[in-house]
Design a protein around this motif. Sequence first.
Motif, PDB file in Angstrom:
ATOM      1  N   ASP A  17       0.816  -1.217   0.000  1.00  0.00           N
ATOM      2  CA  ASP A  17       0.000   0.000   0.000  1.00  0.00           C
ATOM      3  C   ASP A  17       0.850   1.268   0.000  1.00  0.00           C
ATOM      4  OD1 ASP A  17      -2.320  -1.466  -0.088  1.00  0.00           O
ATOM      5  OD2 ASP A  17      -2.711  -1.356   2.063  1.00  0.00           O
ATOM      6  N   SER A  18       2.037   1.186   0.601  1.00  0.00           N
ATOM      7  CA  SER A  18       2.946   2.327   0.562  1.00  0.00           C
ATOM      8  C   SER A  18       3.389   2.590  -0.874  1.00  0.00           C
ATOM      9  CB  SER A  18       4.163   2.072   1.455  1.00  0.00           C
ATOM     10  OG  SER A  18       5.052   3.165   1.416  1.00  0.00           O
ATOM     11  N   CYS A  19       3.645   1.531  -1.630  1.00  0.00           N
ATOM     12  CA  CYS A  19       4.017   1.697  -3.038  1.00  0.00           C
ATOM     13  C   CYS A  19       2.875   2.345  -3.815  1.00  0.00           C
ATOM     14  CB  CYS A  19       4.377   0.345  -3.656  1.00  0.00           C
ATOM     15  SG  CYS A  19       4.759   0.424  -5.426  1.00  0.00           S
ATOM     16  N   ILE A  20       1.644   1.870  -3.600  1.00  0.00           N
ATOM     17  CA  ILE A  20       0.497   2.455  -4.301  1.00  0.00           C
ATOM     18  C   ILE A  20       0.336   3.918  -3.926  1.00  0.00           C
ATOM     19  CG2 ILE A  20      -2.007   2.341  -4.592  1.00  0.00           C
ATOM     20  CD1 ILE A  20      -0.487   0.010  -5.897  1.00  0.00           C
ATOM     21  N   HIS A  21       0.518   4.226  -2.662  1.00  0.00           N
ATOM     22  CA  HIS A  21       0.336   5.603  -2.181  1.00  0.00           C
ATOM     23  C   HIS A  21       1.346   6.562  -2.813  1.00  0.00           C
ATOM     24  CE1 HIS A  21      -0.781   8.798   0.624  1.00  0.00           C
ATOM     25  NE2 HIS A  21       0.515   9.022   0.795  1.00  0.00           N
ATOM     26  N   TYR A  22       2.603   6.136  -2.884  1.00  0.00           N
ATOM     27  CA  TYR A  22       3.665   7.025  -3.363  1.00  0.00           C
ATOM     28  C   TYR A  22       4.002   6.833  -4.843  1.00  0.00           C
ATOM     29  CZ  TYR A  22       4.509   8.218   1.526  1.00  0.00           C
ATOM     30  OH  TYR A  22       4.359   8.664   2.813  1.00  0.00           O
ATOM     31  N   GLY A 206     -13.993   8.320   0.214  1.00  0.00           N
ATOM     32  CA  GLY A 206     -15.129   8.380  -0.682  1.00  0.00           C
ATOM     33  C   GLY A 206     -16.304   9.078  -0.025  1.00  0.00           C
ATOM     34  N   PHE A 207     -17.295   9.412  -0.851  1.00  0.00           N
ATOM     35  CA  PHE A 207     -18.500  10.048  -0.318  1.00  0.00           C
ATOM     36  C   PHE A 207     -19.683   9.749  -1.238  1.00  0.00           C
ATOM     37  CE2 PHE A 207     -16.478  13.114  -3.119  1.00  0.00           C
ATOM     38  CZ  PHE A 207     -17.535  13.654  -3.852  1.00  0.00           C
ATOM     39  N   LEU A 208     -20.871   9.808  -0.650  1.00  0.00           N
ATOM     40  CA  LEU A 208     -22.121   9.627  -1.374  1.00  0.00           C
ATOM     41  C   LEU A 208     -22.781  10.973  -1.579  1.00  0.00           C
ATOM     42  CD1 LEU A 208     -23.035   6.694   0.886  1.00  0.00           C
ATOM     43  CD2 LEU A 208     -23.268   6.435  -1.584  1.00  0.00           C
ATOM     44  N   SER A 226     -12.311   9.124  -3.527  1.00  0.00           N
ATOM     45  CA  SER A 226     -11.463  10.307  -3.392  1.00  0.00           C
ATOM     46  C   SER A 226     -10.072   9.869  -2.959  1.00  0.00           C
ATOM     47  CB  SER A 226     -12.068  11.276  -2.373  1.00  0.00           C
ATOM     48  OG  SER A 226     -11.288  12.432  -2.260  1.00  0.00           O
ATOM     49  N   SER A 227      -9.130   9.887  -3.905  1.00  0.00           N
ATOM     50  CA  SER A 227      -7.772   9.431  -3.622  1.00  0.00           C
ATOM     51  C   SER A 227      -6.839   9.916  -4.721  1.00  0.00           C
ATOM     52  CB  SER A 227      -7.746   7.903  -3.550  1.00  0.00           C
ATOM     53  OG  SER A 227      -6.443   7.417  -3.300  1.00  0.00           O
ATOM     54  N   HIS A 228      -5.560  10.099  -4.380  1.00  0.00           N
ATOM     55  CA  HIS A 228      -4.550  10.479  -5.362  1.00  0.00           C
ATOM     56  C   HIS A 228      -4.974  11.729  -6.153  1.00  0.00           C
ATOM     57  CE1 HIS A 228      -3.475   6.276  -4.509  1.00  0.00           C
ATOM     58  NE2 HIS A 228      -2.230   6.633  -4.835  1.00  0.00           N
ATOM     59  N   SER A 229      -5.575  12.686  -5.444  1.00  0.00           N
ATOM     60  CA  SER A 229      -6.006  13.956  -6.038  1.00  0.00           C
ATOM     61  C   SER A 229      -7.029  13.758  -7.153  1.00  0.00           C
ATOM     62  CB  SER A 229      -4.800  14.753  -6.582  1.00  0.00           C
ATOM     63  OG  SER A 229      -3.907  15.062  -5.537  1.00  0.00           O
TER      64      SER A 229
END
Length: 308
Positions: A17-22, A206-208, A226-229
């Motif tokens: 997950d750190s790899c995906i995040h960065y 995320g949001f509804l 909502s992730s990675h801008s």
Amino acid sequence: MKIRYLNREEIDNLKWDSCIHYALNGNIYGYTWYLDNSCEYWGGLVEGDYESVFPLIWNKKFFGLPQLYQPYFCQQLGVYSVNFLSKGRLKQFYDAIPERFRYINIQINESNMLGENWGFNVMERSNYLLPLNKSYEELHAGYSTNLKRSLKKVPREELHVTQSIKPEALVDLYRKYQGPKISAANEAVFHMAHRIIYNALHRGLGFLSGIENKNGELITGGFFLSSHSRIVNLIPATSPEGREVNGMHYLLDIIIMSNAGRPVVLDFEGSSVPSIARFFKSFGSEDYPYFQIIRNNLPFYLKWIKPS
């Protein structure tokens, strides 16, 4: 460069997950929790100490043979890396896909530009993105004439915009009105939608949002990651009444208005349906293609059944 295949239980969640995040090309679909809730079986190719990762989602639904496939609500995966994805690095990853996966039909992210003669049939797919780092007035000026006309027809005084929506209500709306239009959609897909929504909400990713009529009935709604801008239009749903009042036009306009001036991108998610693609483009979005790749190494007596 050392690349190894790891089964799901061998993967270090934190490092992955750190790899995906960065990652320079990270997106929310690559997180372990997202993959866990998108499919039954997956593993991954890992470079070194998780500098690069490549999730591989598989099943045995074709004569018991392992095949790589793309699950619902997971638009694009591929190789993610904190390093520059050169053709050389990419080729080593795609060459490292285990041979037991005799059939591959997956979608890879826009940074995975495959070279010629790599053994895959590559098809470009559309994805529509709209940067929101301008004022709402500037963004609205980029709307098409037809969209502006449709928004003027929305009976706003009869509608209520809300974010107090239960995931079950949105999924029920999606099941009833969008489900019949989706090839091979079944209850497993709708359960998957529930899992993804609840897990994203739990993590604040995320949001509804939705539109209710004057009777308090949900007629248009959506779940947005909502992730990675990016704000990803993951699960949009609308009823015939919602279509009558241009509910989805109104909802997406509200999302744009609420986030205008922020350094984020609205990801409409692409569509091969021309009318939907035109609708997304009407907001001033541009096409940023990603890729579907297919490799058919099935035995000759089965090869003809699957597309190549």
